[in-house]
Design a protein around this motif. Sequence first.
Motif, PDB file in Angstrom:
ATOM      1  N   GLU A 140       0.828  -1.199   0.000  1.00  0.00           N
ATOM      2  CA  GLU A 140       0.000   0.000   0.000  1.00  0.00           C
ATOM      3  C   GLU A 140       0.868   1.255   0.000  1.00  0.00           C
ATOM      4  OE1 GLU A 140      -0.396  -2.508   2.273  1.00  0.00           O
ATOM      5  OE2 GLU A 140      -2.154  -3.444   1.392  1.00  0.00           O
ATOM      6  N   GLN A 141       2.016   1.198   0.650  1.00  0.00           N
ATOM      7  CA  GLN A 141       2.913   2.353   0.678  1.00  0.00           C
ATOM      8  C   GLN A 141       3.488   2.628  -0.704  1.00  0.00           C
ATOM      9  OE1 GLN A 141       5.445   0.940   3.858  1.00  0.00           O
ATOM     10  NE2 GLN A 141       4.565   2.430   5.285  1.00  0.00           N
ATOM     11  N   VAL A 142       3.829   1.582  -1.438  1.00  0.00           N
ATOM     12  CA  VAL A 142       4.323   1.757  -2.807  1.00  0.00           C
ATOM     13  C   VAL A 142       3.247   2.426  -3.652  1.00  0.00           C
ATOM     14  CG1 VAL A 142       4.973   0.515  -4.919  1.00  0.00           C
ATOM     15  CG2 VAL A 142       5.994  -0.121  -2.724  1.00  0.00           C
ATOM     16  N   MET A 143       2.017   1.970  -3.498  1.00  0.00           N
ATOM     17  CA  MET A 143       0.917   2.552  -4.258  1.00  0.00           C
ATOM     18  C   MET A 143       0.703   4.019  -3.871  1.00  0.00           C
ATOM     19  SD  MET A 143      -1.715  -0.680  -4.254  1.00  0.00           S
ATOM     20  CE  MET A 143      -3.030   0.220  -5.058  1.00  0.00           C
ATOM     21  N   GLN A 144       0.781   4.324  -2.597  1.00  0.00           N
ATOM     22  CA  GLN A 144       0.578   5.699  -2.138  1.00  0.00           C
ATOM     23  C   GLN A 144       1.683   6.617  -2.665  1.00  0.00           C
ATOM     24  OE1 GLN A 144       0.375   6.173   2.108  1.00  0.00           O
ATOM     25  NE2 GLN A 144      -0.415   8.254   1.943  1.00  0.00           N
ATOM     26  N   ILE A 145       2.921   6.149  -2.641  1.00  0.00           N
ATOM     27  CA  ILE A 145       4.037   6.944  -3.174  1.00  0.00           C
ATOM     28  C   ILE A 145       3.807   7.236  -4.653  1.00  0.00           C
ATOM     29  CG2 ILE A 145       6.498   6.870  -3.759  1.00  0.00           C
ATOM     30  CD1 ILE A 145       6.836   5.272  -1.077  1.00  0.00           C
ATOM     31  N   ALA A 146       3.400   6.224  -5.405  1.00  0.00           N
ATOM     32  CA  ALA A 146       3.156   6.411  -6.837  1.00  0.00           C
ATOM     33  C   ALA A 146       2.040   7.425  -7.067  1.00  0.00           C
ATOM     34  CB  ALA A 146       2.811   5.080  -7.493  1.00  0.00           C
TER      35      ALA A 146
END
Length: 72
Positions: free
Chosen positions: A3-9
């Motif tokens: 979820e953090q990767v998605m939020q950063i993107a």
Amino acid sequence: YQEQVMQIAQELAGYSLGEADLLRRAMGKKIRAEMDKQRERFVSGAMERGVGKPQADFIFDLLAKFADYGFN
């Protein structure tokens, strides 16, 4: 962590939720061709938001390294 990767993107490169999920899936499955496409999309989106190309590439590399470690 995914979820953090998605939020950063989403926040850094302007990804939609669906685009961020494609990135997450490509990283999770380590699909090289899709990762290359995602790098282009991520870097161009980040640059549109004022991030320099070298820094955007560096951040993408960090995410990719994290994915190697953090995604089962």
